[in-house]
Design an enzyme around this catalytic site. Structure first.
Site, PDB file in Angstrom:
ATOM      1  N   TRP A 184       7.798  -0.048   1.306  1.00 23.07           N
ATOM      2  CA  TRP A 184       7.740   1.392   1.049  1.00 23.07           C
ATOM      3  C   TRP A 184       8.528   2.179   2.072  1.00 23.07           C
ATOM      4  O   TRP A 184       9.221   3.142   1.719  1.00 23.07           O
ATOM      5  CB  TRP A 184       6.291   1.865   0.951  1.00 23.07           C
ATOM      6  N   ASP A 209       3.776   8.683   5.260  1.00 28.33           N
ATOM      7  CA  ASP A 209       3.397   8.271   3.912  1.00 28.33           C
ATOM      8  C   ASP A 209       2.065   7.547   4.053  1.00 28.33           C
ATOM      9  O   ASP A 209       2.013   6.447   4.601  1.00 28.33           O
ATOM     10  CB  ASP A 209       4.475   7.345   3.330  1.00 28.33           C
ATOM     11  N   LYS A 240      -4.267   5.251  -5.279  1.00 27.33           N
ATOM     12  CA  LYS A 240      -4.864   4.137  -4.532  1.00 27.33           C
ATOM     13  C   LYS A 240      -6.258   4.503  -4.031  1.00 27.33           C
ATOM     14  O   LYS A 240      -7.200   3.793  -4.309  1.00 27.33           O
ATOM     15  CB  LYS A 240      -3.961   3.721  -3.371  1.00 27.33           C
TER      16      LYS A 240
END
Ligand SMILES: *Cc1c(COP(=O)(O)O)cnc(C)c1O
Length: 362
Positions: A103, A173, A197
């Site tokens: 990511w 993030d 999530k």
């Protein structure tokens, strides 16, 4: 609810059963309005109140200081990969990235499309098995911000602490570990997270942005991609993902009921320990992917020493009611995502299944 699976999906992921049942109860007639929340104008008083209350809950649970705004945006964390540099990488500055896995690399790739970047720390030589030490981070002189990924969902690594970046804003993030533990928001200039999530269903992205960072976008940046647009209109500039925000509201109330983030962190640690323990005592049958000092309690990544057994593990686990244990296609292996809503009983059941599988095939 014995027909519910042990859900270890990486995202979209498990939601608390209590939340699903409550949503079901309110589905057709929200609060006596004679319609569902999805059928209502986002300009209605009912929705405005929900929007405000959801912001307040986030503020309360994360202890967000008054000089920060809470936004509910769309386009996922992936849109934030671009929106952050579009708004903050201005005036010939350099964006500093900490490269910790899949990511972080995607975030960096987007920033490169927009301006100059520098990788200030990387764990690539360690195959992203651990988080780099950021205590002596050296930044470019004209750094616009430092970007970190608090939890690498695919590799299963997590930062246990965050660096002090002084006057350079720290951007994080937190898609896969937001609301899983208390954090000091004042250390960050901007935090973003896709909801699917730990916060709710997909469709909404939470952004927490410090006041002084919300106004500096260059003129050419489109209206929808400017933080100031959404700050000014309290996330109601255009039609928001109303149902997703509603679900986040219910999830936040559930977290509050559980005792807040300190209690959630403790529960998550206990859940993850049950699975890591089985990996560690397996005598090498299972091998944890992440270095122990960087292990994520959210995404537990591991391999079977005899890798050819992994498809069988997945197949047999599915027969036993487990879902989502296949590792991400980019790294392979196995992964159990034990987000907030995954109960301890599911983690215990998985550890037991792992032990039995080892006995049969070890
Ligand atoms: C899932 C995830 C993303 C991507 O989120 P989208 O909402 O699908 O864009 C980004 N970063 C991290 C850390 C993630 O776990």
């Amino acid at each position: 609810m014995s027909d519910r699976k042990h859900n270890f999906n990486a995202g979209p992921a498990a939601l608390p059963l209590e939340v699903l049942l409550q949503a079901q109860e309110q589905f057709v007639n929200y609060g006596g309005a004679g319609m569902s929340i999805m059928e209502m104008s986002h300009r209605s008083g009912v929705y405005e109140q929900l929007n405000e209350e959801t912001q307040s809950l986030l503020r309360e649970l994360l202890n967000i200081p008054d000089n920060y705004h809470v936004l509910f945006l769309q386009g996922g964390a992936s849109t934030q990969f671009a929106m952050v540099p579009l708004n903050l990488l201005t005036g010939g500055k350099v964006a500093a990235y900490v490269e910790t896995g899949s990511w972080a690399s995607k975030a960096l790739k987007e920033a490169k499309l927009i301006g100059e970047t520098a990788v200030v720390a990387t764990s690539k030589p360690d195959e992203y098995r651990r988080m780099p030490n950021l205590t002596n981070l050296v930044l470019p002189e004209n750094a616009a911000y430092v970007h970190v990924t608090s939890n690498e969902t695919i590799q299963g690594t997590q930062f246990k602490s965050f660096p002090d970046t002084g006057s350079v804003p720290l951007v994080a993030d937190m898609s896969s570990d937001i609301m899983s533990r208390p954090i000091d928001v004042s250390k960050f200039g901007l935090i973003y997270a896709g909801a699917q999530k730990n916060l709710g269903p997909s469709g909404v992205t939470v952004v927490i942005i410090r006041d002084d960072l919300a106004g500096g976008a260059p003129e050419h940046v489109p209206t929808m991609l400017r933080y100031e647009t959404h700050v000014k209109d309290k996330s109601l500039y255009n039609t928001p993902p109303t149902f997703s925000v509603y679900m986040v509201n219910l999830v936040l109330k559930w977290i509050k009921e559980k005792g807040g983030l300190a209690a959630i962190e403790k529960a998550n640690a206990e859940k993850a320990a049950v699975i890591y323990e089985e990996i560690d005592k397996s005598g090498g049958f299972y091998r944890g992917f992440a270095h122990p000092d960087s292990r994520s309690p959210m995404n537990i990544t591991f391999r079977i020493a005899s890798e050819e057994l992994e498809p069988l593990f997945v197949k047999e686990s599915e027969k036993e009611g487990f879902v989502g244990l296949k590792g991400h296609r980019s790294v392979g292996g196995l992964r159990a995502s034990a987000y907030n809503a995954v109960p301890l009983e599911s983690c215990r059941a998985l550890a037991q299944f792992m032990a039995e599988f080892r006995r049969r095939h070890g």
